[in-house]
Design an enzyme around this catalytic site. Structure first.
Site, short mmCIF file in Angstrom:
data_model
loop_
_atom_site.label_atom_id
_atom_site.label_comp_id
_atom_site.label_asym_id
_atom_site.label_seq_id
_atom_site.Cartn_x
_atom_site.Cartn_y
_atom_site.Cartn_z
N GLU A 181 0.86 -1.19 0.00
CA GLU A 181 0.00 0.00 0.00
C GLU A 181 0.90 1.24 0.00
O GLU A 181 1.78 1.38 0.84
CB GLU A 181 -0.92 -0.02 1.23
CG GLU A 181 -1.89 1.13 1.24
CD GLU A 181 -3.11 0.87 2.13
OE1 GLU A 181 -3.37 -0.29 2.50
OE2 GLU A 181 -3.80 1.85 2.45
N ARG A 182 0.66 2.09 -0.97
CA ARG A 182 1.47 3.31 -1.15
C ARG A 182 2.95 3.00 -1.38
O ARG A 182 3.84 3.74 -0.94
CB ARG A 182 1.33 4.26 0.04
CG ARG A 182 -0.10 4.52 0.47
CD ARG A 182 -1.01 4.89 -0.66
NE ARG A 182 -2.38 5.12 -0.22
CZ ARG A 182 -3.37 5.43 -1.07
NH1 ARG A 182 -3.14 5.49 -2.38
NH2 ARG A 182 -4.57 5.65 -0.64
N ASN A 224 -3.25 -1.58 7.73
CA ASN A 224 -4.54 -2.14 7.33
C ASN A 224 -4.32 -3.64 7.37
O ASN A 224 -3.90 -4.26 6.42
CB ASN A 224 -4.94 -1.67 5.93
CG ASN A 224 -5.34 -0.20 5.95
OD1 ASN A 224 -5.89 0.29 6.93
ND2 ASN A 224 -5.04 0.51 4.88
N LYS A 301 -3.79 0.01 13.95
CA LYS A 301 -4.68 1.03 13.38
C LYS A 301 -6.10 0.57 13.68
O LYS A 301 -6.55 -0.45 13.17
CB LYS A 301 -4.46 1.11 11.87
CG LYS A 301 -5.46 1.99 11.11
CD LYS A 301 -5.09 2.10 9.63
CE LYS A 301 -6.10 2.93 8.85
NZ LYS A 301 -5.72 3.11 7.43
N GLU A 305 -10.62 4.56 9.10
CA GLU A 305 -10.80 4.16 7.70
C GLU A 305 -11.30 2.72 7.57
O GLU A 305 -10.78 1.92 6.81
CB GLU A 305 -9.49 4.34 6.92
CG GLU A 305 -9.01 5.78 6.94
CD GLU A 305 -7.79 6.04 6.06
OE1 GLU A 305 -6.97 5.13 5.91
OE2 GLU A 305 -7.70 7.16 5.53
N ARG A 350 -11.78 17.51 10.00
CA ARG A 350 -10.98 16.30 10.19
C ARG A 350 -9.69 16.59 10.94
O ARG A 350 -9.20 15.76 11.71
CB ARG A 350 -10.67 15.66 8.82
CG ARG A 350 -9.81 14.44 8.93
CD ARG A 350 -9.76 13.68 7.63
NE ARG A 350 -8.48 13.00 7.48
CZ ARG A 350 -8.08 12.40 6.37
NH1 ARG A 350 -8.85 12.39 5.29
NH2 ARG A 350 -6.91 11.80 6.31
N LYS A 374 0.97 10.98 13.34
CA LYS A 374 1.57 11.49 12.10
C LYS A 374 2.07 12.92 12.33
O LYS A 374 1.53 13.63 13.17
CB LYS A 374 0.54 11.48 10.97
CG LYS A 374 0.18 10.08 10.49
CD LYS A 374 -0.72 10.12 9.25
CE LYS A 374 -1.10 8.69 8.85
NZ LYS A 374 -1.90 8.63 7.62
N ASP A 379 -2.83 14.28 6.85
CA ASP A 379 -2.36 13.01 6.32
C ASP A 379 -1.13 13.16 5.42
O ASP A 379 -1.26 13.08 4.21
CB ASP A 379 -3.49 12.35 5.53
CG ASP A 379 -3.13 10.94 5.11
OD1 ASP A 379 -2.10 10.44 5.56
OD2 ASP A 379 -3.90 10.35 4.32
N GLU A 401 5.24 9.57 13.60
CA GLU A 401 5.14 8.75 12.38
C GLU A 401 5.39 9.65 11.17
O GLU A 401 4.60 10.54 10.88
CB GLU A 401 3.76 8.08 12.28
CG GLU A 401 3.59 7.26 10.99
CD GLU A 401 2.26 6.49 10.91
OE1 GLU A 401 1.78 6.00 11.95
OE2 GLU A 401 1.71 6.39 9.80
N GLU A 407 3.78 9.08 -0.88
CA GLU A 407 2.40 9.01 -1.34
C GLU A 407 1.90 10.33 -1.92
O GLU A 407 1.26 10.36 -2.96
CB GLU A 407 1.49 8.58 -0.16
CG GLU A 407 0.01 8.59 -0.50
CD GLU A 407 -0.87 8.14 0.66
OE1 GLU A 407 -0.34 7.81 1.74
OE2 GLU A 407 -2.10 8.12 0.48
N TRP A 557 -12.72 13.15 2.02
CA TRP A 557 -11.81 12.55 1.05
C TRP A 557 -11.77 13.37 -0.24
O TRP A 557 -11.09 13.01 -1.19
CB TRP A 557 -12.24 11.11 0.70
CG TRP A 557 -11.91 10.11 1.77
CD1 TRP A 557 -11.17 10.34 2.89
CD2 TRP A 557 -12.31 8.74 1.83
NE1 TRP A 557 -11.09 9.19 3.65
CE2 TRP A 557 -11.78 8.19 3.02
CE3 TRP A 557 -13.06 7.91 0.98
CZ2 TRP A 557 -11.98 6.85 3.39
CZ3 TRP A 557 -13.26 6.58 1.35
CH2 TRP A 557 -12.72 6.06 2.54
O1 GCW Z 1 -2.29 8.26 3.97
C1 GCW Z 1 -3.39 7.44 4.12
C2 GCW Z 1 -3.27 6.46 3.02
C3 GCW Z 1 -3.80 5.09 3.36
C4 GCW Z 1 -3.21 4.68 4.70
C5 GCW Z 1 -3.67 5.67 5.75
C6 GCW Z 1 -3.07 5.36 7.11
C7 GCW Z 1 -2.49 2.54 5.43
O2 GCW Z 1 -3.88 6.97 1.87
O3 GCW Z 1 -3.41 4.22 2.32
O4 GCW Z 1 -3.55 3.37 5.06
O5 GCW Z 1 -3.23 6.95 5.40
O6 GCW Z 1 -2.08 5.98 7.45
O7 GCW Z 1 -3.60 4.53 7.81
#
Ligand code: GCW
Length: 718
Positions: A181-182, A224, A301, A305, A350, A374, A379, A401, A407, A557
């Site tokens: 993923e990413r 995920n 997590k 999401e 958000r 983060k 994000d 993080e 990404e 989103w």
């Molecule tokens: O940045 C977003 C991404 C998702 C990611 C999510 C996260 C792993 O688009 O792909 O899922 O954050 O950090 O949980």
């Protein structure tokens, strides 16, 4: 051509052609032979043989790394001795446990060396590496090799290094089917299908590379998460990886899917307060530790999401995290619980949700829980203000993080020196305990006295031969490791160090590479999201511009949610008259950003909705400034390409070409970003692009019509 000339020529060619392809696989651990004879001799005087005192696996690794590294650098075998040798022997060992080391280290120095740290010193011509533990010896060995790679004199060497952060971990968003993923560097390096029997050489080289920059943990599965990783056969596979990591001082962690007791255990619930659920986790954790005695713990997590979590049962994040923490505590494991949460229904901005969720829980988490936050509240955008949680949870260790994979910053094809962004975040003053309360001081625990500290980086590596796809992605991996060790380091110094280890010793080329890395970050922000804009990428894969994205399953989103362009102006009002996200920061921080006319431009549109015609402190209107920034960013991308071309003579052909091709893509895509975004925002501003600036090449409809169904790194389920 005469035969003599021909053979001389052939000899010259062979002698000067590197045996190994310069494909980037060797990363920053190249160890090419030092050409300067005199320097080599000087090094050999204190490094012609090695004695590492002790039998631990990590100590053996240190000895092997030193011997192989020195042999390659010095061009002659550097044997590992069984007994402390005489003059010219490099000696390494653990303080208080090594009879060979203790007499060589003063009490004062010994006192200063902390866990995982080391003393490197030159004692009567011999190089001494003294540490508190085996990891420290290994890190000291890599530091010493780095000094040689950087051609540093060793005569007066005397330094003590201690890591400022305890858990320095890579997070792999790697799925068990090997998609990432990413991920933009091929597939996952973990071949679960062939584990545990087949050990790819890459696993070992991965561990080496990480150890060389002080990384001591790896979460090998995606946040995920998939419960399957807890099935006994998968745990055996994970254990095989842990066996590879162990001699390099790296602990393995797994992501824990909160609903695993249902999916794998057949229980009717995953409620953290249910005794059967607690027992399931306790037993599972025991099973893991039987296979992996130094297992690091879980990264989670939850309720984010679509991921399951404690809130599915009316419990809060602390109750969820503590249940796992209790299962891990007897074995010394930790829980890294992510704060990246935002609710499906929540109408709140958000940017405010994680803070609202977590601050009331401060003080309720077990001692072996860290909250992983983060760097910014949305994000991983090209630029965000720091997350308001930093400084707001004095009783709960917060770990950083960072995203190392790009990404939102050009993915696999843009050169962007991320350390600039990391440094900006770490050096930001939160004012949580008065002036000087930087994020770095939250992370290293010094601000609030956290016992446990950590920094995580979402990995950018994959099966690409050069690991990171874009060769300069290696610099981001390197910088993450160095900053996790010491969050006070400066990006520029890290870039220079990386450039010298990776490419050349030539000052002109080094200067150019350092400058490219340093300036590329601001350039990227400008051609993608200048003046505080954010989250205006295309939907789903996030590749390329998509400021027009408005039709998604949830408002937050979409791009229009974040930029709020209308006929009046542009930007998200997060002040008192708007969402008031600003109130989550301490007063001096608020004071800095609250006033539209005083707010630093880099966060102007993050905190304010500004009229198109409003005159900024630059003397230009918002619209003019926006146009200018987009153009500057694109121009900078062209400059990056030119700068690289100017040093072609100093870089081997293969790597030079790789980077050149990517820089051309970046230049093209920077213009695409500029033209697409300005065409779109112009429909609101209704103003002309200033006459001295190039007009977009295509119509807005054209940019909106572009689709990329196979862009890499997309989430498999989206
Ligand atoms: O940045 C977003 C991404 C998702 C990611 C999510 C996260 C792993 O688009 O792909 O899922 O954050 O950090 O949980």
């Amino acid at each position: 051509m005469s035969r003599v000339f021909f053979f001389t020529f052939l000899f010259f060619l062979l002698a000067h052609t590197p045996l190994r392809a310069e494909d980037g696989y060797r990363l920053w651990l190249r160890y090419d032979k030092i050409e300067n004879e005199e320097l080599r001799r000087a090094y050999l005087r204190s490094l012609s043989q090695i004695f590492v005192d002790g039998e631990e696996a990590i100590l053996r690794t240190a000895a092997a790394e030193l011997s192989a590294g020195l042999e390659a650098l010095l061009g002659q075998p550097v044997p590992i001795l069984e007994e402390p040798g005489g003059a010219g022997t490099a000696i390494a060992g653990i303080l208080g446990r090594s009879p060979a080391i203790d007499p060589l280290v003063s009490e004062e120095d010994a006192r200063k060396v902390a866990s995982e740290g080391y003393l490197l010193t030159n004692r009567r011509g011999s190089l001494v590496i003294a540490a508190r533990d085996a990891r420290g010896v290994l890190y000291g060995a890599f530091h010493l090799l780095r000094l040689l790679q950087l051609r540093q004199p060793l005569g007066n060497l005397h330094l003590i290094e201690n890591p400022k952060v305890k858990l320095r971990v890579l997070n792999h968003w790697d799925n068990l089917d090997r998609t990432v993923e990413r991920g933009y560097a091929g597939f996952s390096i973990w071949n679960w299908h062939e584990l545990p029997e087949y050990i790819d050489q890459r696993y070992i080289d991965y561990a080496r590379a990480n150890a060389s920059i002080g990384i001591n943990g790896a979460v090998v599965t995606n946040v995920n998460a998939n419960a399957l990783v807890f099935r006994p056969d998968y745990l055996e596979k994970a254990a095989a990886l842990a066996d590879v990591f162990r001699p390099y001082g790296i602990r393995l962690y797994l992501t824990a899917r909160f609903s695993s007791p249902i999916e794998l255990g057949g229980l009717p619930t995953a409620d953290p307060l249910n005794p059967d659920v607690q027992k399931w986790w306790k037993d599972k954790v025991e099973e893991i530790y039987r296979l992996i005695p130094d297992f690091g713990g879980f990264l989670v997590k939850a309720n984010s999401e679509g991921q399951p979590g404690p809130q599915d049962y009316g419990r809060n994040h602390a109750e969820g995290a503590n249940m796992l923490a209790d299962a891990l505590a007897p074995h010394g494991g930790a829980v890294m619980w992510r704060a990246f949460v935002y609710s499906e229904e929540e109408p709140e901005d958000r940017a405010k949700q994680a803070y609202n969720e977590f601050v009331p829980l401060d003080g309720q988490f077990r001692e072996n829980v860290l909250i992983q936050v983060k760097n910014g509240p949305i994000d991983f955008q090209p630029r965000e203000p720091v997350h308001p949680l930093f400084g707001a949870m004095p009783k709960t260790p917060l770990m950083m993080e960072f995203q190392v994979t790009k990404e939102y910053l050009g993915q696999g094809t843009h050169l962007v020196g991320l350390a600039e962004m990391y440094e900006e975040a770490l050096q930001t003053d939160t004012y949580a305990q008065g002036k000087g309360s930087t994020v770095a001081r939250v992370i290293d625990g010094s601000l609030h006295g956290y016992q446990l500290t950590g920094m995580a980086g979402v990995s950018n590596i994959g099966t690409a031969r050069n690991w990171t796809g874009h060769l300069f992605g290696q610099a981001d991996w390197y910088a993450f490791g160095r900053l996790a060790w010491d969050p006070y380091l400066h990006a520029g110094a890290i870039f220079r160090e990386w450039a010298e280890l990776t490419f050349t010793h030539h000052p002109e080329a080094l200067g150019a590479i350092q400058d490219m890395l340093s300036s590329s970050y601001e350039a990227c922000v400008n051609y993608m999201t200048p003046l505080g804009l954010h989250h205006i990428m295309a939907a789903g894969h996030h590749y390329g511009p998509g400021p027009w994205v408005s039709n998604m399953p949830r408002a937050d989103w979409t791009s229009v949610y974040y930029h709020r362009a209308d006929e009046q102006g542009l930007g998200f009002n997060r002040t008192k008259s708007g969402s008031n996200a600003l109130e989550q920061y301490p007063p001096p921080f608020q004071a800095r950003y609250a006033d539209r006319d005083k707010c630093p431009h880099k966060f102007l549109l993050w905190f304010h909705h500004v009229p198109w015609g409003h005159i900024l402190s630059t003397g230009r209107t918002l619209w003019e400034e926006l146009c200018l920034r987009y153009h500057q960013g694109a121009a900078e991308a062209s400059r990056l390409r030119e700068q690289w071309e100017s040093i072609s003579g100093y870089i081997d052909e293969e790597r030079f070409r790789q980077v050149s091709m990517h820089l051309k893509i970046q230049e093209k895509e920077a213009r695409w970003w500029r033209d697409a975004c300005l065409s779109y925002f112009q429909t609101f501003s209704k103003m002309e692009i200033p006459p001295n600036l190039e007009k977009p090449k295509h119509s807005l409809e054209y940019y909106q019509s572009l689709t990329f169904p196979y862009a890499p790194g997309i989430r498999p389920r989206w």
